[in-house]
Design an enzyme around this catalytic site. Structure first.
Site, PDB file in Angstrom:
ATOM      1  CD  GLU A 256      -2.885  -1.184   0.369  1.00 41.75           C
ATOM      2  OE1 GLU A 256      -3.375  -0.218  -0.073  1.00 41.75           O
ATOM      3  OE2 GLU A 256      -3.246  -2.247   0.093  1.00 41.75           O
ATOM      4  CB  CYS A 290      -1.830   7.251   1.338  1.00 41.23           C
ATOM      5  SG  CYS A 290      -3.037   6.605   2.264  1.00 41.23           S
TER       6      CYS A 290
END
Ligand code: NDP
Length: 512
Positions: A256, A290
């Site tokens: 991720e 993010c």
């Protein structure tokens, strides 16, 4: 050149009170508040030996955990969840101390993380329990069973920006799938991780979740410690190092990584709602998200109205350390240089400052920055900025917007604003990302049943939802013969008649 060591030949063995060795590898790390610089905790730096011992303990715990009936695991996980929810104030305070983010944001993160843990605990059995599949014509005499088994021990390596929500996206799902977890948090947020693990042991009594604190070396040791999978969340650059380490032992990996998410604003959008979402998505948590908004592509008819609406909202934001602040300091001091570099590059290449500019970066804080007409090949458009900086560029139409949004090597998430939600969903489906939202930002983060993960440099594999549970499971195939096959071809004494019959059936089914 390495500093010379004056006492190199002196072993210090005869010295009853040796001077501390300045040149030895540090064994602890001090966590300082990013806002005040004051030390808020001291934590051990786990090396290969300590990480190896944790993985060893996890192996034993994993055997116990995997052998529990599914409802007992659920009961344990829900007890842990209650512990987190009851201690949410303490946890939020700890998040704030280590990251500098406002208490409200810290609390929001805890709420979301707990929601995911609850979903994972309650749905693991439904998603992973064995199920019978259709056997098909060739094997009508067999019962085919698909089952999911735990992997064993999962190593989770996490970032600091959402130190509860983000790693728990892997930890909760890995645990619910029946694995033990060894979690290596960012060196910026060790206390938060330790708190989570203490609550786990208090609720469950066994070290099914352990934390090893330390630095990048600790993470590297975890990759090489023989775990059954690594779940890594962090930057693309570190992901490549982690992947190389995992390759040595063929340890599977879910990545991720970062994002450069784009928002698309159609001419028919609710401009004010889109502006509010862009400012929150771009500047919330000081832009250290993010899947935050970093680029906005706006159809020309509403471009100037949108820029004005963003300007008004962004100008009103105040970073700071107090409760009245809209967002806090940069958690990782060295990010200030990256942000300043992106802003400088954009301005030097013709970008226009609408809010803030080069002097917005005043570590540890960064004031809101809104730039327009930034060249698409400048670093502020191509690289993750991870600061409260929004780039807004006009586009001719939605095809142009999609083309620009997809030009990034990163592909984590994106958003589309339009009153025509059907068209919005169609545009969102054309984004080369793992997630997208129509008329909101980060809408997917609060829906545990939806998978999360990226494309390209944003990573691979999925956390959250049923796919997140399967990510931490091993799919197994089982057949149970119910009765002897009328046409049994899997033996040496099969009859030519049976083979001829099989050919006839095959041709009838597939060659017509
Ligand atoms: P980093 O890549 O710097 O670090 C991530 C983790 O990896 C940290 O725990 C770090 O430890 C550890 N690490 C560092 N070196 C190694 C190594 N050689 N081997 C194993 N582990 C290592 O990322 P940040 O912590 O700075 O996090 C920010 C990044 O994370 C941004 O790019 C952001 O977009 C991304 N992110 C992605 C999310 C997603 O879900 N896709 C969610 C949240 C963030 P240490 O800190 O101790 O050095």
């Amino acid at each position: 050149m390495a500093p010379s060591r004056p006492d190199l030949d002196d072993t210090g063995l005869d010295d009853p009170d040796p001077v501390p060795d300045r040149f030895a590898t540090p064994t602890t790390l001090s966590r300082r508040s990013p806002a005040t610089g004051e030390i808020v905790g001291e934590y051990p730096i786990a090396g290969e030996t300590e990480v190896g011992a944790a993985v060893e303990r996890a192996r034993t715990a994993a055997t116990w955990w995997a052998a529990l009936p599914a409802d007992r695991r659920r009961t344990h996980l829900l007890a842990w969840k209650r512990g987190l929810a009851r201690g949410a104030d303490d946890l939020a305070a700890l998040i704030r101390a280590e990251t500098g983010k406002p208490l409200t944001d810290a609390g929001l993160e805890v709420m979301l993380a707990v929601e995911h843990l609850d979903w994972a605990a309650r749905n693991a059995h439904r998603v992973l329990r064995p199920r019978t599949v259709r056997s098909g014509v060739l094997a009508a005499n067999q019962r085919g069973v698909l089952g999911y088994r735990p992997l064993g021990v999962v190593g989770v390596i996490g970032p600091w920006n959402y130190p509860v929500y983000t790693p728990l996206g892997s930890v909760s799902y890995a645990l619910a799938a029946g694995n033990a977890v060894v979690f290596k948090p960012s060196e910026y947020t060790p206390g938060v991780a330790q708190w989570l693990a203490e609550r786990f042991v208090a609720a469950v009594g066994e070290p099914v979740l352990q934390v090893v604190t330390g630095d990048g070396g600790t993470g590297a040791a975890l990759c090489r410690a023989g775990v059954d999978k690594i779940a890594f969340t962090g930057s693309t650059a570190t992901a490549k190092t982690v992947m190389a380490a995992c390759a040595e032992t063929l340890t599977p990996l879910v990545v991720e990584a970062g994002g450069k998410d784009a928002m698309i604003v159609a001419a028919d959008a609710d401009v004010d709602a889109a502006a509010a979402a862009a400012v929150f998505g771009g500047m919330g948590n000081a832009g250290q998200t993010c899947a935050g908004v970093e680029r906005v592509y706006v159809e020309r008819p509403v471009y100037s109205a949108f820029v004005d609406a963003v300007r008004a909202r962004a100008e009103a934001l105040r970073p700071g350390a107090g409760d009245e602040a809209d967002y806090g300091p940069l958690t990782m001091p060295r990010q200030a240089d990256v942000i300043a570099g992106h802003v400088a590059d954009a301005l030097a290449r013709g970008g226009r400052p609408v809010v803030g500019g080069a002097d917005a970066v005043r570590p540890p804080y960064v004031d809101p920055v809104v730039l327009t007409d930034v060249p698409e090949d400048s670093s502020a458009v191509t690289e993750e900025t991870f600061g409260p900086v929004l780039v807004i560029n006009p586009v001719d139409d939605l095809d142009d917007a999609v083309r620009r949004a997809n030009a990034s090597t990163l592909g984590l998430a994106g958003s589309v604003f339009t009153k025509d939600t059907r068209r919005g969903a169609a545009i969102a489906a054309r984004l080369r990302t793992g997630a997208a939202s129509v008329n909101s930002v980060l809408g997917f983060a609060a829906i545990p049943a939806l998978p999360f993960g990226g494309v390209g440099d944003s990573g691979f594999g999925r956390i959250h939802g049923a796919d997140g549970l399967r990510e931490f499971s091993r799919a197994g195939a089982l057949t149970v013969q119910r009765f002897p096959a009328p046409l049994d071809l899997m033996r040496f004494d099969r009859s030519p008649r049976a083979v001829a019959m099989a050919w006839r059936v095959f041709r009838l089914r597939h060659a017509r």
